[in-house]
Design an enzyme around this catalytic site. Structure first.
Site, mmCIF file in Angstrom:
data_model
loop_
_atom_site.group_PDB
_atom_site.id
_atom_site.type_symbol
_atom_site.label_atom_id
_atom_site.label_comp_id
_atom_site.label_asym_id
_atom_site.label_seq_id
_atom_site.Cartn_x
_atom_site.Cartn_y
_atom_site.Cartn_z
ATOM 1 N N SER A 34 0.825 -1.215 0.000
ATOM 2 C CA SER A 34 0.000 0.000 0.000
ATOM 3 C C SER A 34 0.857 1.261 0.000
ATOM 4 C CB SER A 34 -0.928 -0.001 1.217
ATOM 5 O OG SER A 34 -0.184 -0.176 2.410
ATOM 6 N N HIS B 104 -40.072 23.210 -10.135
ATOM 7 C CA HIS B 104 -40.073 22.449 -11.399
ATOM 8 C C HIS B 104 -39.293 23.191 -12.493
ATOM 9 C CE1 HIS B 104 -43.541 20.338 -9.528
ATOM 10 N NE2 HIS B 104 -43.884 21.559 -9.159
ATOM 11 N N SER C 61 -13.828 27.493 -26.302
ATOM 12 C CA SER C 61 -13.913 26.306 -27.149
ATOM 13 C C SER C 61 -12.861 26.438 -28.237
ATOM 14 C CB SER C 61 -15.302 26.216 -27.776
ATOM 15 O OG SER C 61 -15.252 25.462 -28.973
ATOM 16 N N ASN D 90 -17.380 28.571 -21.658
ATOM 17 C CA ASN D 90 -17.954 27.379 -21.034
ATOM 18 C C ASN D 90 -17.736 27.357 -19.519
ATOM 19 O OD1 ASN D 90 -18.842 26.417 -23.501
ATOM 20 N ND2 ASN D 90 -16.893 25.377 -23.923
ATOM 21 N N GLU E 196 -19.292 22.608 -14.167
ATOM 22 C CA GLU E 196 -19.664 21.264 -14.629
ATOM 23 C C GLU E 196 -18.872 20.185 -13.900
ATOM 24 O OE1 GLU E 196 -20.642 21.513 -19.227
ATOM 25 O OE2 GLU E 196 -18.969 22.794 -18.708
HETATM 26 N N1 ARG Z 1 -1.129 -1.402 5.220
HETATM 27 C C1 ARG Z 1 -2.062 -1.939 6.139
HETATM 28 C C2 ARG Z 1 -3.400 -1.210 5.989
HETATM 29 O O1 ARG Z 1 -3.419 -0.221 5.389
HETATM 30 C C3 ARG Z 1 -1.575 -1.778 7.538
HETATM 31 C C4 ARG Z 1 -2.061 -2.793 8.506
HETATM 32 C C5 ARG Z 1 -1.536 -4.119 8.152
HETATM 33 N N2 ARG Z 1 -1.730 -5.065 9.160
HETATM 34 C C6 ARG Z 1 -1.563 -6.353 8.941
HETATM 35 N N3 ARG Z 1 -1.739 -7.126 9.930
HETATM 36 N N4 ARG Z 1 -1.235 -6.797 7.785
HETATM 37 O O2 ARG Z 1 -4.412 -1.669 6.454
#
Ligand code: ARG
Length: 459
Positions: free
Chosen positions: A24, A157, A278, A286, A291
């Site tokens: 992550s 409306h 445009s 525009n 939008e």
């Molecule tokens: N990167 C993980 C998350 O965002 C952190 C927690 C991970 N914990 C684990 N036991 N793998 O949730």
């Protein structure tokens, strides 16, 4: 080589695809300030209960602060192999200060760590959004005061219904955004409990001082149940819910700006700064920002739905599914923030075309209700009958292709002889709006009184 943070029991390293789906770091790196703050608070607490020596604590804090600077200056080397922000920072700390770093993870887990980091982040988001909402309200308020007497058609409306003043219309949005703000304030109160110290799920055998950590991090108190604490994402959901409603309000207003700035309405002109041209039609201006604001609700509500779906089937306590909470939430909050800023900018410099608004306000027999009200008030006619009589007057005006105030008294009296010349005083749009003095109504005096109240509230 197996993972150096958890690889003790593993003989080989993860498959590349495993690493890719598991990591992550590419998105949770933005939690670094929160992660460092959490670790510093934890280290101070561990030192206080004598699990860390004072010297180790100082080393850890210095190391973490140095890492914070490196990340800020873009010189930190993030590694996907180290999965997430927590392990990237801890590993780097080890490289910097050696063995003391290995003691930091005593009495905590990444599960309570990530819950804490994300809560700190969302809490900051809430504070930022509240500030931005107030800024937008302030911009609206300036325009509301300037336009307390600017008459425009009020719609139901999207059909011309009764004249109102633009200031009243803008104050309506100030009310909506105030509810958004108060939902965020509520969410903040509920979220302000510290998960750190819940450890993986069960709490810890170390004599930790959770009150101290909570206080260090600006929380009101520690969470009371470790299972709940590591598996709760209500704080994100609530904030996304409040964000969705706010985005919906922005979207409605944006839609009005799109309509109002069209060549058919010409109620407003958006400034050059907030319009685009445009590439093929030179005459075009525009309302792209409006939008896009109108469209943002999709991804913001989508984030709320996505996270609801992630959470709904999860047994206690932590499951890796929960890592899916971040990307959608970051995207939603970033985009709401951008939309609020763009709306504030547009409101601050749009030009109001008072004449077009006034002309439109008088069309569509918008003062018909005033005739009915006059008949009730001055001639003691029952409202249902007055409504019918007025309908005949409207039909006549339609046939003659004139406005209601252009009808002849004799013609009106042919419809009902209780009508007299005093009725002409209420047929103008100006008198119509001025007469709407009930609390919450559009009379310019009411609007100015509300403006004053808001000026005090938003100070
Ligand atoms: N990167 C993980 C998350 O965002 C952190 C927690 C991970 N914990 C684990 N036991 N793998 O949730």
């Amino acid at each position: 080589m197996s993972n150096r943070m958890w690889g003790g029991r593993f003989a080989s390293s993860p498959n590349a695809i495993m690493q890719e789906i598991n990591a992550s770091i590419d998105f949770d790196k933005r939690l670094y300030p929160q992660d460092i703050a959490g670790s510093i608070a934890h280290a101070k607490m561990l030192a206080k209960i004598d699990i860390l020596s004072n010297n180790d604590k100082e080393e850890i804090i210095k190391g973490l602060e140095a890492i914070g600077k490196e990340i800020e200056q873009n010189t930190f080397n993030f590694s996907q192999e180290l999965e997430d922000i927590h392990m990237n920072i801890e590993s780097s700390l080890g490289e910097k200060i050696g063995d003391a770093a290995k003691r930091l993870h005593t009495a905590r887990s990444r599960n309570d760590q990530v819950a804490t980091d994300f809560k700190l982040y969302v809490r900051d988001v809430v504070d930022m959004l509240i500030e931005q909402i107030v800024a937008l309200q302030s911009a609206l308020l300036i325009r509301a005061e300037q336009n307390a007497n600017t008459i425009m058609p009020g719609f139901t409306h999207l059909q011309s219904a009764q004249p109102v003043v633009l200031g009243h219309h803008l104050l309506a949005y100030i009310e909506m955004f105030d509810r958004d703000k108060s939902r965020l304030i509520d969410a903040r109160v509920r979220m302000n409990e510290c998960p750190l110290g819940s450890a993986a799920l069960a709490g810890t055998s170390f004599p930790i001082d959770r009150d101290m950590v909570a206080k260090e991090l600006g929380f009101d108190r520690p969470t009371a149940n470790s299972l709940d604490a590591v598996s709760d994402r209500d704080f994100v959901l609530e904030t996304l819910g409040a964000a969705s409603i706010c985005a919906m309000h922005l979207s409605r207003f944006a839609e009005e700006l799109v309509i109002w700035s069209s060549a058919q309405f010409k109620f407003i002109q958006l400034s050059d700064q907030f319009s685009t041209g445009s590439s093929i039609m030179p005459q075009k201006r525009n309302p792209d920002a409006a939008e896009l604001i109108r469209a943002k609700i999709g991804r913001i509500l989508g984030a709320h739905t996505a996270l609801m779906m992630v959470m709904k089937g999860l047994p206690l306590a932590y499951s890796k599914d929960m890592q899916e909470d971040k990307e959608v939430a970051f995207d939603a909050f970033d985009n709401l923030s951008l939309a609020l800023a763009a709306m504030e900018g547009m409101v601050a410099d749009l030009k109001v075309n008072e004449k077009a608004m006034l002309d439109a306000a008088g069309s569509g027999f918008s003062t018909a209700t005033d005739i009915a009200d006059w008949l009730v008030r001055e001639a003691n006619v029952a409202f249902r009958d007055a409504h019918h009589i007025t309908g005949e007057a409207v039909a006549l005006a339609e046939k003659k292709q004139v406005r209601l105030d252009q009808l002849k008294l004799a013609d009106l009296q042919k419809i009902d002889k209780r009508i007299d010349e005093r009725i002409f005083s209420i047929l103008s749009v100006k008198n119509s709006v001025a007469s709407r003095t009930s609390y919450g109504g559009t009379a310019p005096n009411n609007v100015l009184a509300q403006v004053k109240l808001w000026q005090d509230k938003l100070k």
